[in-house]
Scaffold this motif. Structure first.
Motif, mmCIF file in Angstrom:
data_model
loop_
_atom_site.group_PDB
_atom_site.id
_atom_site.type_symbol
_atom_site.label_atom_id
_atom_site.label_comp_id
_atom_site.label_asym_id
_atom_site.label_seq_id
_atom_site.Cartn_x
_atom_site.Cartn_y
_atom_site.Cartn_z
ATOM 1 N N THR A 1 0.846 -1.197 0.000
ATOM 2 C CA THR A 1 0.000 0.000 0.000
ATOM 3 C C THR A 1 0.876 1.238 0.000
ATOM 4 N N LEU A 2 0.377 2.292 -0.618
ATOM 5 C CA LEU A 2 1.050 3.592 -0.650
ATOM 6 C C LEU A 2 0.048 4.646 -0.218
ATOM 7 N N ARG A 3 0.376 5.374 0.841
ATOM 8 C CA ARG A 3 -0.496 6.422 1.367
ATOM 9 C C ARG A 3 0.258 7.742 1.415
ATOM 10 N N ALA A 4 -0.487 8.827 1.303
ATOM 11 C CA ALA A 4 0.107 10.161 1.344
ATOM 12 C C ALA A 4 -0.682 11.037 2.305
ATOM 13 N N ASP A 5 0.038 11.850 3.075
ATOM 14 C CA ASP A 5 -0.581 12.852 3.933
ATOM 15 C C ASP A 5 0.478 13.897 4.258
ATOM 16 N N ASN A 6 0.203 14.757 5.223
ATOM 17 C CA ASN A 6 1.156 15.762 5.659
ATOM 18 C C ASN A 6 1.685 15.393 7.039
ATOM 19 N N ALA A 7 2.990 15.509 7.213
ATOM 20 C CA ALA A 7 3.606 15.185 8.493
ATOM 21 C C ALA A 7 3.206 16.230 9.539
ATOM 22 N N PRO A 8 3.117 15.828 10.800
ATOM 23 C CA PRO A 8 2.743 16.788 11.853
ATOM 24 C C PRO A 8 3.674 17.991 11.922
ATOM 25 N N GLU A 9 4.960 17.780 11.643
ATOM 26 C CA GLU A 9 5.924 18.888 11.701
ATOM 27 C C GLU A 9 5.973 19.695 10.412
ATOM 28 N N GLY A 10 5.134 19.324 9.431
ATOM 29 C CA GLY A 10 5.100 20.034 8.161
ATOM 30 C C GLY A 10 5.740 19.232 7.052
ATOM 31 N N GLY A 11 5.369 19.552 5.822
ATOM 32 C CA GLY A 11 5.901 18.836 4.682
ATOM 33 C C GLY A 11 5.063 17.613 4.334
#
Length: 331
Positions: free
Chosen positions: A309-319
């Motif tokens: 599986t490949l998932r995408a989101d934003n890291a808590p620290e940004g980026g």
């Protein structure tokens, strides 16, 4: 008419057999045999006519499906074996309808994909065509060399696009067979990062790789490396100079996971649902003009074909943050 002609012949043959039986019967039993035979013949004829009408109704319904494309219900057929036939035909019609809808959807998707491909290839080819006359008029050797290099880079991009599209087409067609072997996570990351080291240096973007000792997974080393390379390239293109892209690989009891983060602006909320769509580049496409919006689509296809599986989101620290997981048990 052919159906009733067959019925008439069957009744005539049965009547002849009954007449022969009546003739051979004793005199005192002839009347009884004749009456029983007439009743049996009448019952046979009535049942046969009714069955033939049911079959003709089924035939007409099938004809409507074939020629008018309408959904026809066969539920009016109540008699035993004819009802079974009607039910099977209804299942067949429903299945054909779903197949037709799926083929129509795939045809529309193919048309859209071809339009996107045509647009994506036409743009750099048009630019290259416009650069050639200007290149002929350049007299300064240094400027001519830079222009030739720009033209080479543009043609390389077109070649990469065509190659990537062919790989995606192979995945869609099921022509790519992924190996299921024990793979060292560190070796895969080394293979994925090697082609990008110069590009990271030129962009002044740091690349940090952290692999947990002994991290392994079951998959295809070549396709996984290519998928990770496309993700890393995407992160690099969206990270400003002085930033960093980090990769962490770890294994636990459930899965082996590659986590890739960058220090770029992150993924816009409107772009997250479509981040893996082919040719989708989002509202920040101007920040990465060299992208075609197809690298992440290829990465997802190559990971999915291995059962990952490949998932995408934003890291808590940004980026932006991408997570590639290979489960140890696929249910």
């Amino acid at each position: 008419m052919g159906t009733y002609s067959t019925l008439v012949r069957q009744c005539a043959a049965l009547a002849a057999v009954l007449a022969l039986l009546v003739w051979a019967a004793p005199t005192e039993a002839k009347a009884w045999c004749a009456a029983a035979g007439a009743v049996g013949l009448a019952f046979f004829a009535a049942v046969s006519v009714w069955r033939h009408r049911q079959i003709r109704r089924l035939s007409a319904s099938i004809d409507e499906v074939l020629h008018d494309g309408r959904q026809v219900q066969f539920s009016k057929c109540r008699e035993g074996d004819v009802a079974v036939l009607a039910n099977e035909l209804e299942k067949m019609v429903a299945r054909l309808a779903r197949t037709t809808e799926q083929l129509q959807h795939e045809r529309n998707a193919l048309a859209d994909a071809l339009a996107d491909i045509s647009h994506q290839i036409r743009t750099p080819l048009t630019a290259a065509e416009l650069m050639l006359p200007a290149l002929e008029r350049i007299e300064d050797p240094d400027r001519r060399k830079r222009a030739i290099r720009d033209l080479e880079e543009m043609l390389e991009r077109v070649a990469w696009l065509v190659t990537t599209l062919l790989k995606i087409a192979k995945v869609d067609a099921g022509a790519i067979t992924a190996q299921a072997a024990e793979v060292d996570a560190g070796a895969v990351l080394s293979r994925a990062t090697a082609p990008l080291e110069v590009a990271f240096d030129l962009r002044d973007v740091a690349l940090a790789v952290d692999v947990a000792p002994g991290a392994r997974f079951k998959g295809d080393a070549m396709w996984t490396a290519e998928a990770l390379e496309n993700i890393l390239k995407n992160c690099m293109e969206h990270t400003p100079a002085g930033g960093a892209v980090r990769v962490h690989a770890a294994e636990n009891a459930l899965a082996t996971t590659f986590t890739i983060t960058d220090t770029g602006p992150g993924i816009a909320p409107d772009d997250l649902p479509r981040i893996f769509e082919r040719f989708y580049r989002g509202d920040d496409a101007a920040g990465a003009p060299e992208g075609f919006g197809i690298g992440l689509a290829l990465a997802q296809a190559l990971i999915s074909v291995q059962g990952g599986t490949l998932r995408a989101d934003n890291a808590p620290e940004g980026g932006a943050r991408f997570q590639v997981s290979f489960p140890k048990l696929i249910v």
